[in-house]
Scaffold this motif. Structure first.
Motif, PDB file in Angstrom:
ATOM      1  N   GLN A 398       0.833  -1.204   0.000  1.00  0.00           N
ATOM      2  CA  GLN A 398       0.000   0.000   0.000  1.00  0.00           C
ATOM      3  C   GLN A 398       0.867   1.254   0.000  1.00  0.00           C
ATOM      4  O   GLN A 398       0.588   2.218  -0.715  1.00  0.00           O
ATOM      5  CB  GLN A 398      -0.895   0.016   1.244  1.00  0.00           C
ATOM      6  CG  GLN A 398      -2.297  -0.519   1.031  1.00  0.00           C
ATOM      7  CD  GLN A 398      -3.207  -0.103   2.168  1.00  0.00           C
ATOM      8  OE1 GLN A 398      -2.865  -0.222   3.339  1.00  0.00           O
ATOM      9  NE2 GLN A 398      -4.369   0.397   1.832  1.00  0.00           N
ATOM     10  N   ASP A 401       2.809   1.603  -3.439  1.00  0.00           N
ATOM     11  CA  ASP A 401       1.898   2.062  -4.508  1.00  0.00           C
ATOM     12  C   ASP A 401       1.586   3.542  -4.355  1.00  0.00           C
ATOM     13  O   ASP A 401       1.533   4.289  -5.350  1.00  0.00           O
ATOM     14  CB  ASP A 401       0.595   1.255  -4.490  1.00  0.00           C
ATOM     15  CG  ASP A 401       0.779  -0.176  -4.978  1.00  0.00           C
ATOM     16  OD1 ASP A 401       1.853  -0.473  -5.551  1.00  0.00           O
ATOM     17  OD2 ASP A 401      -0.142  -0.993  -4.786  1.00  0.00           O
ATOM     18  N   MET A 402       1.370   3.981  -3.119  1.00  0.00           N
ATOM     19  CA  MET A 402       1.057   5.391  -2.886  1.00  0.00           C
ATOM     20  C   MET A 402       2.264   6.268  -3.211  1.00  0.00           C
ATOM     21  O   MET A 402       2.126   7.333  -3.833  1.00  0.00           O
ATOM     22  CB  MET A 402       0.630   5.602  -1.436  1.00  0.00           C
ATOM     23  CG  MET A 402       0.159   7.031  -1.144  1.00  0.00           C
ATOM     24  SD  MET A 402       0.071   7.397   0.613  1.00  0.00           S
ATOM     25  CE  MET A 402       1.801   7.499   1.024  1.00  0.00           C
ATOM     26  N   ALA A 405       2.520   6.704  -6.854  1.00  0.00           N
ATOM     27  CA  ALA A 405       1.459   7.565  -7.397  1.00  0.00           C
ATOM     28  C   ALA A 405       1.710   9.034  -7.079  1.00  0.00           C
ATOM     29  O   ALA A 405       1.423   9.919  -7.891  1.00  0.00           O
ATOM     30  CB  ALA A 405       0.104   7.136  -6.839  1.00  0.00           C
ATOM     31  N   LEU A 406       2.261   9.309  -5.898  1.00  0.00           N
ATOM     32  CA  LEU A 406       2.443  10.698  -5.478  1.00  0.00           C
ATOM     33  C   LEU A 406       3.681  11.348  -6.083  1.00  0.00           C
ATOM     34  O   LEU A 406       3.727  12.558  -6.255  1.00  0.00           O
ATOM     35  CB  LEU A 406       2.527  10.770  -3.951  1.00  0.00           C
ATOM     36  CG  LEU A 406       1.266  10.365  -3.169  1.00  0.00           C
ATOM     37  CD1 LEU A 406       1.527  10.462  -1.676  1.00  0.00           C
ATOM     38  CD2 LEU A 406       0.083  11.242  -3.541  1.00  0.00           C
ATOM     39  N   GLU A 466      -6.405  13.516  -7.720  1.00  0.00           N
ATOM     40  CA  GLU A 466      -6.454  12.074  -7.515  1.00  0.00           C
ATOM     41  C   GLU A 466      -5.489  11.620  -6.425  1.00  0.00           C
ATOM     42  O   GLU A 466      -5.644  10.538  -5.867  1.00  0.00           O
ATOM     43  CB  GLU A 466      -6.136  11.356  -8.832  1.00  0.00           C
ATOM     44  CG  GLU A 466      -7.218  11.539  -9.881  1.00  0.00           C
ATOM     45  CD  GLU A 466      -6.884  10.815 -11.173  1.00  0.00           C
ATOM     46  OE1 GLU A 466      -5.875  10.090 -11.187  1.00  0.00           O
ATOM     47  OE2 GLU A 466      -7.632  10.980 -12.143  1.00  0.00           O
ATOM     48  N   ARG A 467      -4.493  12.430  -6.123  1.00  0.00           N
ATOM     49  CA  ARG A 467      -3.535  12.041  -5.088  1.00  0.00           C
ATOM     50  C   ARG A 467      -4.220  11.904  -3.727  1.00  0.00           C
ATOM     51  O   ARG A 467      -3.821  11.097  -2.898  1.00  0.00           O
ATOM     52  CB  ARG A 467      -2.399  13.067  -5.020  1.00  0.00           C
ATOM     53  CG  ARG A 467      -1.489  13.038  -6.246  1.00  0.00           C
ATOM     54  CD  ARG A 467      -0.503  14.169  -6.231  1.00  0.00           C
ATOM     55  NE  ARG A 467      -1.162  15.462  -6.335  1.00  0.00           N
ATOM     56  CZ  ARG A 467      -0.532  16.628  -6.306  1.00  0.00           C
ATOM     57  NH1 ARG A 467       0.774  16.657  -6.154  1.00  0.00           N
ATOM     58  NH2 ARG A 467      -1.184  17.753  -6.418  1.00  0.00           N
ATOM     59  N   GLU A 469      -7.125  10.684  -3.202  1.00  0.00           N
ATOM     60  CA  GLU A 469      -7.709   9.332  -3.206  1.00  0.00           C
ATOM     61  C   GLU A 469      -6.660   8.298  -2.835  1.00  0.00           C
ATOM     62  O   GLU A 469      -6.889   7.419  -2.008  1.00  0.00           O
ATOM     63  CB  GLU A 469      -8.259   9.006  -4.596  1.00  0.00           C
ATOM     64  CG  GLU A 469      -9.553   9.699  -4.938  1.00  0.00           C
ATOM     65  CD  GLU A 469     -10.738   9.037  -4.250  1.00  0.00           C
ATOM     66  OE1 GLU A 469     -10.907   7.820  -4.368  1.00  0.00           O
ATOM     67  OE2 GLU A 469     -11.456   9.768  -3.568  1.00  0.00           O
ATOM     68  N   GLU A 470      -5.507   8.373  -3.476  1.00  0.00           N
ATOM     69  CA  GLU A 470      -4.426   7.417  -3.227  1.00  0.00           C
ATOM     70  C   GLU A 470      -4.021   7.446  -1.755  1.00  0.00           C
ATOM     71  O   GLU A 470      -3.740   6.424  -1.145  1.00  0.00           O
ATOM     72  CB  GLU A 470      -3.198   7.761  -4.088  1.00  0.00           C
ATOM     73  CG  GLU A 470      -3.425   7.627  -5.577  1.00  0.00           C
ATOM     74  CD  GLU A 470      -3.425   6.172  -6.024  1.00  0.00           C
ATOM     75  OE1 GLU A 470      -3.029   5.301  -5.222  1.00  0.00           O
ATOM     76  OE2 GLU A 470      -3.839   5.912  -7.158  1.00  0.00           O
ATOM     77  N   ASP A 473      -6.771   5.928   1.488  1.00  0.00           N
ATOM     78  CA  ASP A 473      -6.804   4.513   1.865  1.00  0.00           C
ATOM     79  C   ASP A 473      -5.635   4.164   2.777  1.00  0.00           C
ATOM     80  O   ASP A 473      -5.797   3.469   3.785  1.00  0.00           O
ATOM     81  CB  ASP A 473      -6.773   3.622   0.618  1.00  0.00           C
ATOM     82  CG  ASP A 473      -8.083   3.659  -0.153  1.00  0.00           C
ATOM     83  OD1 ASP A 473      -9.086   4.083   0.448  1.00  0.00           O
ATOM     84  OD2 ASP A 473      -8.098   3.275  -1.334  1.00  0.00           O
TER      85      ASP A 473
END
Length: 758
Positions: A398, A401-402, A405-406, A466-467, A469-470, A473
């Motif tokens: 998790q 992945d974050m 994405a960031l 969208e960041r 959202e990432e 979670d």
């Protein structure tokens, strides 16, 4: 003589002054325990003459109504300028963002205490202070204002005037309830066997502020036999509220039916059914933010009108009713139902609203719990549910992945997340697939706190992309992990797990009895009941029972000759399944042929079920319906609707699944049940840890970990057959181990004598 209405300062100002939108990015995660600890830490710094937790009250005569306003002030400090009312608040926001214009509700609460204290001490002016504590850094910020008595008097008069019409509605509802409960009679012509004893035990338990563990077999009518006496106790035992808790949607419907039946019998009280947020949400995605959801945007500006409207016009606020009024007033249906729990008399919902530390109702204050009774239906389910509720996992993937994405766009968040990732890498090392971690390193906890702090700052900013959202979670996973970490003690093991998705750390609750006991002792009374609390000692132990608790074991109201019990000593062990699948299919076919009608066959896994289904269909054209994985509520209902009176159907389902419990196929809708296997869970690292834990405590660890939970699934599945006095049919247990002394001793007496099928 004026009618009296009592309200706390907090309730009063929350109703009158709340405004704005729901935004889950801004919600504090502080639990009641954390909040109390923060309050106590601030109060330790008080001077010798300062007062802590001061109870204040004042009565106001308003036409035909006397308002009793009361509350507990955090602190009254002595200063050279005079007394200072101190209101302590924990916050996740940055302290520099807080000004004297922030938080109208907090200031209103402090002013309410200030007015009562100033009136009590005949003061002309008084100082009011908000002490904010940043819950991550524990840094403090104090904001102070001074008010004249005239200002405070005008404020309190205006506030009470705003609340007055609502108070009259609540008082009318209470008077309706208090008038109708004494005259309420049992809503059936007579009590069934065992019903009167169960109802009497529930009433006595609540009156005496005790807890009760009751095994009440199918057919007694457990729902009405617990709800009816609990409601009767509301006017004799100082009970304000009842929570009817269950794990199944279908059982919630049964509780709603019982309330309707009592309403038809003259009862006038309000109830609300709580539905999970993701099920009742009107939006495609459950994102509680005003820029995404129109029902979250301005929610607090509209909620008072929505609450008043539904209270005036409805008594039973089911999911359908909640949704209708939520659309009418454009408010979030989930938060709407939660707000109604403050003012209704009966709340029907899932266990987690009381027992799950991550989602339990923080709005339920200690003084309210003392006047609340818990009715815990099908409470055998609570053991595994509680074990899950009090466990938590932190997944390395998790975080990776974050971070991907960031990128570098949020440097502080990425850097702190990367530190957590590295901590997990070191913990994972080159160790086995599953292993025990003796202790978590302090830097992991510190880095998680740091990540949460930076993530909160980012999420509370003006950035909308969208960041967010990432990040959300991962943020909630980290938050939950730290929350559960507070509970870790000798009842836990910390596990390292190398899985297909990478490495994770799990806080695994071996024994939930301690936390369940700690939770229930705050309430006036708890009633744990089920048709299958067997063996009784195991469930009382696992649910946190105490020596002084009442116990009740009722016999079945049915005759043993209603059940034709068969045991087929066929091996269903994993290694023998291919070899015995054909014979097993034949046994099921012969059961159906000996009593043509609707039958349900339960299997320990989908794979095994499909294997036997293949053989079953090879030599019979009996109509078969098969449970699918991941069926939604509509598909489940369609499955059950196929079981019609006079039908000739074979249903293939999974043991321990949605159709083996809480399903009520009365009369000729079900003529036979077969249970394949003894319900044992496969051996696993976690199950073995549970076994070893209880063995060390002097119990039979194997039984606690494997046998008792497995047999409960068998008993629940078999219990689908006899649901009324008229029901008859066959129960076939297929496994050679059913003939051992241990398993025979666990079979219900009301299933009668068995015969062996060769």
């Amino acid at each position: 003589m004026n009618r009296q209405f009592s309200i706390s300062v907090r309730e009063l100002v929350s109703y009158v002054y709340r405004s704005g939108s729901i935004d889950d990015r801004f919600r504090s995660s502080t639990t009641l325990t954390e909040g109390t600890a923060i309050h106590q830490e601030v109060q330790k710094s008080y001077e010798e003459n300062d007062q802590r937790e001061v109870h204040l009250e004042k009565f106001f005569d308003k036409e035909d109504l006397t308002i009793h306003l009361q509350g507990r002030c955090d602190g009254i400090l002595q200063s050279e300028q005079g007394p200072v009312i101190d209101e302590i608040k924990s916050t996740s926001r940055e302290l520099e963002d807080l000004t004297e214009e922030s938080d109208d509700v907090y200031w209103a609460q402090a002013k309410g205490y200030a007015f009562m204290y100033a009136a009590q001490e005949s003061l002309s002016t008084i100082h009011v202070q908000l002490t904010y504590v940043q819950k991550r850094t524990k840094e403090k910020k104090k904001l102070k204002k001074t008010f004249s008595m005239d200002e405070l008097e005008a404020f309190i008069e205006e506030t009470l005037q705003e609340y007055l019409s609502y108070a009259r509605i609540l008082l009318h509802i209470r008077e309706q309830k208090e008038k109708t409960i004494p005259d309420l009679s049992f809503p059936f012509p007579s009590f069934r066997d065992g019903q009167r004893k169960l109802a009497g035990s529930v009433f006595r338990t609540i009156e005496e502020k005790r807890d009760l563990f009751a095994q009440a077999p199918t057919g007694i009518g457990k729902t009405i036999s617990t709800l009816f006496p609990a409601i009767k106790a509301m006017t004799t035992s100082n009970v304000d509220r009842i929570y009817y808790l269950t794990a199944k949607t279908v059982t919630r419907a049964t509780a709603e039916e019982a309330l309707l039946r009592m309403e038809d019998n003259g009862l006038a009280l309000r109830s609300v059914t709580l539905t999970a947020k993701d099920k009742i949400c009107f939006k495609e995605e459950t994102i509680c933010q005003p820029d995404y959801c129109e029902y979250a945007d301005g929610y607090f500006d509209r909620i008072n009108g929505a609450v008043v409207d539904i209270l005036i016009n409805e008594r039973r606020m089911t999911r359908e009713v909640i949704e209708s009024y939520a659309r009418k007033h454009r408010v979030c249906p989930f938060e709407y139902s939660l707000d109604l729990t403050n003012v209704v008399d009966v709340i029907v919902g899932d266990y987690n609203y009381i027992f799950d530390p991550r989602v339990s109702l923080k709005r339920l204050l200690p003084e309210q719990k003392k006047k609340t009774a818990l009715l815990v239906d099908e409470s055998h389910n609570l053991v595994e549910r509680a074990r899950d509720m009090y466990s938590a996992e932190l997944d390395q993937k998790q975080f990776s992945d974050m971070i991907d994405a960031l990128k570098e766009s949020t440097e502080k968040v990425v850097k702190s997340a990367d530190a957590v990732y590295n901590d997990l890498s070191r913990l994972g090392g080159n160790k086995g697939r599953e292993f025990i971690i003796e202790e978590l390193p302090g830097e992991l906890e510190e880095n998680l706190e740091r990540f949460l702090s930076h993530a909160e700052s980012y999420l509370q900013g003006e950035v909308e992309d969208e960041r967010s959202e990432e990040m959300l979670d991962v943020y909630f996973s980290a938050q939950n992990f730290l929350k559960i970490y507070q509970y870790v003690d000798e009842h836990y093991k910390i596990l390292g797990i190398h899985g297909s998705g990478g490495f994770s750390v799990k806080l695994f609750c071996l024994d939930p009895s301690h936390v369940l006991s700690e939770t229930t002792k705050a309430f006036r009374s708890s009633i744990f009941f089920s048709a299958t609390l067997s063996p009784f000692g195991y469930y009382k132990d696992m649910l946190g029972g105490k020596k002084e608790d009442y116990i009740l074991q009722l016999p079945s109201p049915y005759d043993t000759d209603q059940i034709d019990l068969k045991i087929a000593p066929l091996s269903t062990r994993y290694k023998a399944r291919e070899e015995t699948a054909s014979r097993l299919a034949q046994l099921l076919y012969e059961q159906w042929m000996s009593n043509p009608g609707n039958h349900l066959f339960f299997f320990p896994s989908y794979h095994y079920m499909e294997l036997v289904y293949y053989h079953f269909k090879r030599y019979t054209d009996i109509e078969v319906v098969v449970q699918e994985q991941g069926m939604d509520e509509l598909r489940r209902e369609e499955f059950l609707q196929l079981f019609q009176p006079g039908g000739k159907l074979a249903g293939f389902a999974v043991l321990g699944g949605v159709f083996s419990e809480g399903v009520d196929l009365r009369g000729d809708r079900l003529n036979g049940v077969a249970v394949v296997g003894i319900g044992l869970a496969p051996r696993s690292f976690e199950k073995e840890l549970i076994k070893d834990y209880f063995s060390q405590k002097g119990r039979n660890g194997y039984d606690y970990s494997y046998v008792y939970p497995g047999m409960n699934k068998v008993l629940q599945a078999g219990g689908r057959l006899i649901r009324s006095e008229e029901d008859r049919g066959t129960i076939q247990l297929i496994d050679d181990r059913f003939l051992s002394r241990k398993y025979l001793s666990l079979l219900p007496k009301d299933w009668g004598e068995y015969r062996i099928i060769k």
